[in-house]
Design a protein around this motif. Structure first.
Motif, short mmCIF file in Angstrom:
data_model
loop_
_atom_site.label_atom_id
_atom_site.label_comp_id
_atom_site.label_asym_id
_atom_site.label_seq_id
_atom_site.Cartn_x
_atom_site.Cartn_y
_atom_site.Cartn_z
N ASP A 93 0.83 -1.21 0.00
CA ASP A 93 0.00 0.00 0.00
C ASP A 93 0.87 1.26 0.00
N LYS A 127 2.27 1.78 -3.46
CA LYS A 127 1.26 2.32 -4.39
C LYS A 127 1.15 3.83 -4.27
N PHE A 159 0.74 -3.65 -7.08
CA PHE A 159 -0.60 -4.21 -7.30
C PHE A 159 -0.51 -5.70 -7.59
N ALA A 217 0.39 -7.36 -4.28
CA ALA A 217 -0.78 -7.38 -3.39
C ALA A 217 -1.77 -8.43 -3.88
N GLY A 218 -1.92 -8.58 -5.18
CA GLY A 218 -2.77 -9.63 -5.74
C GLY A 218 -2.30 -11.01 -5.32
N ARG A 277 -10.55 -9.80 -3.99
CA ARG A 277 -9.55 -8.74 -3.75
C ARG A 277 -8.34 -8.93 -4.66
N GLU A 319 -6.80 -6.23 -7.43
CA GLU A 319 -5.39 -5.80 -7.48
C GLU A 319 -4.78 -6.08 -8.86
#
Length: 176
Positions: free
Chosen positions: A102, A105, A117, A120-121, A132, A136
């Motif tokens: 985060d 980003k 991203f 995070a995915g 979610r 991402e």
């Protein structure tokens, strides 16, 4: 002014040579070259590259410490946040890694903005939250629309979510 230009030129030469050494999997040589670049100019970029090299040598403690040092040098540089998150994810610290992704980003200076991203995915997939994860990966795809692997990942996730949604919504048949 010309001395500054010469220092910048040497810094860039060592960075380029360090990247080449990484490509050739000569990690000790890369460390040497990145450290020589660091002797010319201390930047978040070279500190992050040192951390990355240590991670490739499976020394995650050193890798993490260089990322933290890079963040101290330039809190607006996104790569060390993402890399630190990746190292934590690899250690199984999923929730902690998501915090660092985060921050990556939100970083002002980040050339490969899709990476946090994507990572995070990956973290959300490990947490078994496909919705979610899809979100991402879709954001990553909007930042890197020509990435075929991302296209494939997004399509697979959509199909997987659709299948699981259909299973939930199907009526059960009792046979007596």
């Amino acid at each position: 002014s010309s001395l500054i230009q010469q220092r910048k030129k040497k810094y860039q030469e060592f960075l380029h040579a360090g990247h080449q050494a990484i490509f050739e999997k000569e990690f000790h040589k890369a460390l040497n070259l990145f450290n020589r670049a660091l002797n010319y100019i201390e930047t978040a970029e070279v500190l992050t590259l040192l951390g990355w090299t240590y991670s490739l040598m499976e020394d995650l403690e050193q890798a993490k410490s260089y990322c933290l040092r890079a963040i101290q040098v330039d809190e607006n540089y996104g790569a060390p946040y993402n890399d630190l998150g990746t190292y934590l994810l690899n250690e199984g610290q999923i929730d902690e890694s998501l915090k660092w992704f985060d921050m990556a980003k939100k970083a002002i200076n980040y050339q490969n903005r899709e990476y946090p991203f994507i990572n995070a995915g990956r973290a959300w997939m490990l947490k078994k939250n496909l919705t979610r994860a899809l979100d991402e990966f879709s954001k990553a795809l909007s930042l890197a629309p020509y990435n075929e692997e991302l296209h494939s990942t997004v399509e697979k996730l959509k199909k997987s979510i659709h299948k699981s949604t259909n299973k939930i919504n199907q009526p059960t048949i009792n046979s007596k």
